[in-house]
Design a protein around this motif. Structure first.
Motif, PDB file in Angstrom:
ATOM      1  N   GLN A 110      53.092  62.037  41.631  1.00 24.77           N
ATOM      2  CA  GLN A 110      53.933  61.884  40.444  1.00 24.77           C
ATOM      3  C   GLN A 110      53.194  62.321  39.189  1.00 24.77           C
ATOM      4  OE1 GLN A 110      54.826  57.720  41.066  1.00 24.77           O
ATOM      5  NE2 GLN A 110      56.888  58.170  41.813  1.00 24.77           N
ATOM      6  N   ALA A 111      51.900  62.000  39.110  1.00 21.92           N
ATOM      7  CA  ALA A 111      51.110  62.425  37.952  1.00 21.92           C
ATOM      8  C   ALA A 111      50.925  63.935  37.938  1.00 21.92           C
ATOM      9  CB  ALA A 111      49.752  61.722  37.958  1.00 21.92           C
ATOM     10  N   ALA A 112      50.684  64.531  39.128  1.00 23.75           N
ATOM     11  CA  ALA A 112      50.488  65.979  39.215  1.00 23.75           C
ATOM     12  C   ALA A 112      51.753  66.739  38.836  1.00 23.75           C
ATOM     13  CB  ALA A 112      50.049  66.354  40.633  1.00 23.75           C
ATOM     14  N   MET A 113      52.912  66.131  39.099  1.00 20.75           N
ATOM     15  CA  MET A 113      54.184  66.752  38.756  1.00 20.75           C
ATOM     16  C   MET A 113      54.540  66.552  37.289  1.00 20.75           C
ATOM     17  SD  MET A 113      56.397  65.667  42.143  1.00 20.75           S
ATOM     18  CE  MET A 113      57.925  66.360  41.481  1.00 20.75           C
ATOM     19  N   GLY A 114      53.693  65.845  36.582  1.00 18.28           N
ATOM     20  CA  GLY A 114      53.953  65.616  35.163  1.00 18.28           C
ATOM     21  C   GLY A 114      54.967  64.529  34.890  1.00 18.28           C
ATOM     22  N   LEU A 115      55.263  63.718  35.900  1.00 18.76           N
ATOM     23  CA  LEU A 115      56.235  62.642  35.726  1.00 18.76           C
ATOM     24  C   LEU A 115      55.557  61.444  35.073  1.00 18.76           C
ATOM     25  CD1 LEU A 115      58.002  62.810  39.223  1.00 18.76           C
ATOM     26  CD2 LEU A 115      58.750  63.844  37.064  1.00 18.76           C
ATOM     27  N   ASN A 116      56.124  60.993  34.011  1.00 20.94           N
ATOM     28  CA  ASN A 116      55.570  59.839  33.295  1.00 20.94           C
ATOM     29  C   ASN A 116      56.212  58.570  33.849  1.00 20.94           C
ATOM     30  OD1 ASN A 116      54.178  58.267  31.488  1.00 20.94           O
ATOM     31  ND2 ASN A 116      55.601  58.654  29.779  1.00 20.94           N
ATOM     32  N   VAL A 117      55.696  58.106  34.983  1.00 20.34           N
ATOM     33  CA  VAL A 117      56.280  56.954  35.652  1.00 20.34           C
ATOM     34  C   VAL A 117      55.381  55.742  35.472  1.00 20.34           C
ATOM     35  CG1 VAL A 117      57.491  58.342  37.367  1.00 20.34           C
ATOM     36  CG2 VAL A 117      55.175  57.582  37.841  1.00 20.34           C
ATOM     37  N   ASP A 118      56.018  54.581  35.403  1.00 17.81           N
ATOM     38  CA  ASP A 118      55.252  53.351  35.258  1.00 17.81           C
ATOM     39  C   ASP A 118      55.089  52.679  36.615  1.00 17.81           C
ATOM     40  OD1 ASP A 118      57.783  52.425  35.806  1.00 17.81           O
ATOM     41  OD2 ASP A 118      58.093  51.465  33.856  1.00 17.81           O
ATOM     42  N   PHE A 122      35.573  50.309  35.690  1.00 22.17           N
ATOM     43  CA  PHE A 122      35.174  51.711  35.832  1.00 22.17           C
ATOM     44  C   PHE A 122      36.002  52.664  34.970  1.00 22.17           C
ATOM     45  CE2 PHE A 122      33.402  49.747  39.626  1.00 22.17           C
ATOM     46  CZ  PHE A 122      32.155  50.340  39.715  1.00 22.17           C
ATOM     47  N   LYS A 123      36.947  52.113  34.179  1.00 20.12           N
ATOM     48  CA  LYS A 123      37.711  52.888  33.194  1.00 20.12           C
ATOM     49  C   LYS A 123      38.503  54.037  33.830  1.00 20.12           C
ATOM     50  CE  LYS A 123      35.708  50.281  30.152  1.00 20.12           C
ATOM     51  NZ  LYS A 123      36.435  49.126  29.586  1.00 20.12           N
ATOM     52  N   MET A 124      39.111  53.766  34.975  1.00 17.39           N
ATOM     53  CA  MET A 124      39.886  54.787  35.677  1.00 17.39           C
ATOM     54  C   MET A 124      41.357  54.712  35.277  1.00 17.39           C
ATOM     55  SD  MET A 124      37.709  56.290  37.869  1.00 17.39           S
ATOM     56  CE  MET A 124      38.787  56.975  39.124  1.00 17.39           C
ATOM     57  N   THR A 125      42.052  55.864  35.313  1.00 19.87           N
ATOM     58  CA  THR A 125      43.496  55.880  35.143  1.00 19.87           C
ATOM     59  C   THR A 125      44.177  55.489  36.452  1.00 19.87           C
ATOM     60  OG1 THR A 125      43.679  58.197  35.814  1.00 19.87           O
ATOM     61  CG2 THR A 125      43.277  57.750  33.474  1.00 19.87           C
ATOM     62  N   ASP A 126      45.491  55.251  36.408  1.00 21.20           N
ATOM     63  CA  ASP A 126      46.246  54.933  37.629  1.00 21.20           C
ATOM     64  C   ASP A 126      46.116  56.048  38.657  1.00 21.20           C
ATOM     65  OD1 ASP A 126      47.077  52.402  37.207  1.00 21.20           O
ATOM     66  OD2 ASP A 126      49.198  52.869  36.872  1.00 21.20           O
ATOM     67  N   ALA A 127      46.240  57.294  38.186  1.00 17.50           N
ATOM     68  CA  ALA A 127      46.147  58.441  39.088  1.00 17.50           C
ATOM     69  C   ALA A 127      44.754  58.523  39.708  1.00 17.50           C
ATOM     70  CB  ALA A 127      46.483  59.729  38.357  1.00 17.50           C
ATOM     71  N   GLY A 128      43.715  58.310  38.901  1.00 13.58           N
ATOM     72  CA  GLY A 128      42.356  58.353  39.421  1.00 13.58           C
ATOM     73  C   GLY A 128      42.080  57.240  40.403  1.00 13.58           C
ATOM     74  N   ALA A 129      42.598  56.035  40.117  1.00 16.56           N
ATOM     75  CA  ALA A 129      42.415  54.907  41.017  1.00 16.56           C
ATOM     76  C   ALA A 129      43.119  55.158  42.351  1.00 16.56           C
ATOM     77  CB  ALA A 129      42.947  53.626  40.376  1.00 16.56           C
TER      78      ALA A 129
END
Length: 457
Positions: A170-178, A263-270
């Motif tokens: 979802q992040a790679a597709m540019g979708l801003n999802v919660d 570790f200050k990671m984003t959702d996508a990174g986690a």
């Protein structure tokens, strides 16, 4: 228990059986990693209340799980021993999944959560108990049981990888999802694969009768539970399962918090780190099973548990040195490599204990034994959610969604590292005195039939 002179279940049929791991993985992973933080933070139930509700509901399973085991052991149908129970679990788990994974964004009360989670756990327990109780009937011998659970766990890990790919895709597709949209997508995938896996397994996997069931199945009652608890081998494995299950649940329930705040990671990174975690879990499984085949199952368990405990030492040291994927990834790889082995090996050990119990009493209680193993894992998970979240909120002072002090974040890291590390060491110590070895099991199998253990016609 199975025909020593016959052939093992073919790989396509093993894979059909293993597809049941897809919905089970869809239930297990998101509940700990995504659902708990969702309801605690985004839904707004709060950290302490969410932990308390999860703990109470899982403790209630300690009552319902043995009942499910008795039902599986006692009631047959023209479809066999377990097929009908798997099919019955589909609508129960499916309805509950819809309401739990796709909650309204506003107005969710504790009552809503309790009702649908109760139904959710009933369906999950019925599916998991039936699936596990199937193994003693279709596995050929001591190592073949490990083979069946190996493939089931590989499919489970691949399913987890697929689910974890959802936020990254979802992040790679540019979708801003919660978080709501992420969990809803996982729920929809679960609703698709749940009936498909039930159909594949019930159509292509045999469901034969077993030694010890024909004479005793109709006599099962709650006394069977008490009799099972007196089995010292079972008690040893249940203790090991509680310790390992608590360690796993503490890790899962706090991973996203640690990834984000420590570790200050984003959702996508986690999610990417979690994908690599389960990738290495799948890659390492053949090693642990080969080690079990060369030595004993409990020896391989001890090695995996100690490997996992070392990973938490790394997590703590790495958190003092830096943040980001570079520092988190090595610990995830080491922890992931050890992750699946305890789960596979304890379930395989229960199948051996079922045979040992049948050789002594003439009755097969696989449903009860596996329901107790499920209860042990859930007890550990409930303690991790309830006590762990309580410690985080009240002792460490950590609260997701709020500004946390460095001391609170350090408290989160201590809970994440210290509790699982100690629990894995204790699990290894408990497993080290397990006595049902390959040679003992072989003697028991031969004592049941001079030609070797075999299925009833």
């Amino acid at each position: 228990m199975t025909d020593a002179s016959g052939r093992r279940l073919s790989l396509p049929r093993v894979l059909a059986f293993s597809t049941l791991s897809i919905p089970l993985a869809g239930v297990g992973l998101p509940v700990s990693v995504y659902l708990a933080p969702l309801y605690a933070n985004e839904v707004g139930l709060g950290l302490e209340l969410t932990g308390l509700l999860f703990m109470v509901l899982r403790l209630w399973d300690l009552v319902t799980d043995p009942v499910m085991g008795i039902l599986v052991d006692r009631y047959r149908s023209p479809l066999g021993r377990v097929r009908h129970w798997i099919l019955i679990s589909v609508p129960i788990l499916g309805v509950a999944t819809f309401f739990i994974y796709l909650p309204p964004r506003e107005g969710v009360t504790p009552g809503y959560f309790i009702v649908w989670m109760l139904l959710f756990y009933v369906g999950f327990t019925l599916l998991q108990t039936s699936r596990s109780a199937w193994v003693p009937a279709i596995a050929r011998d001591y190592d073949d049981r490990s083979r069946l659970f190996l493939w089931a766990e590989i499919i489970s890990v691949l399913a987890m990888l697929g689910l974890l790919a959802v936020p990254a895709i979802q992040a790679a597709m540019g979708l801003n999802v919660d978080r709501f949209a992420q969990v809803a997508t996982m729920g929809c995938l679960l609703l698709i694969f749940l009936p498909l896996s039930a159909i594949l397994s019930t159509v292509f996997v045999p469901d034969p009768p077993m030694k010890g069931e024909a004479e005793g199945a109709d006599r099962f009652d709650l006394k069977s539970v008490l009799a099972a608890l007196r089995n010292k081998l079972l008690g040893r494995v249940l203790l090991v399962e509680i310790l390992a299950g608590t360690a796993i649940a503490v890790t899962a329930a706090n991973y996203l918090f640690v990834a984000e705040h420590v570790f200050k990671m984003t959702d996508a990174g986690a999610s990417m780190i979690l994908m690599l975690f389960f990738l290495f879990a799948a890659m390492a499984m053949p090693f642990w099973l080969k080690l079990a085949a060369k030595t004993e199952k409990h020896v391989a368990f001890c090695a995996a548990a100690l490997t996992a405990s070392i990973s938490y030492i790394y997590y703590y040291i790495a958190a003092q040195l830096g943040t980001g994927m570079f520092w988190l990834l090595p610990g995830a790889i080491l922890n992931g490599a050890a992750f699946s082995a305890p789960l596979v090996l304890t379930r395989s050990m229960i199948a051996d204990i079922v045979e040992e119990q049948t050789s002594r009493t003439g009755e097969n209680r696989s449903g009860i034994y596996y329901s107790m193993l499920t209860s042990a894992f859930k007890l550990g998970a409930s303690l991790a959610m309830g006590v762990g979240y309580l410690i985080l909120g009240q002792v460490a002072g950590f609260h997701p969604g709020k500004e946390n002090t460095p001391e609170a974040i350090h408290g989160l890291l201590l809970v994440f590292c210290l509790l699982p590390g100690i629990l894995y060491v204790l699990a290894a110590i408990a497993a080290s005195s397990y006595t049902l070895t390959r040679e003992v099991q072989k003697s028991l199998a031969n004592s049941m039939d001079p030609r070797g253990p075999e299925l009833m016609d």
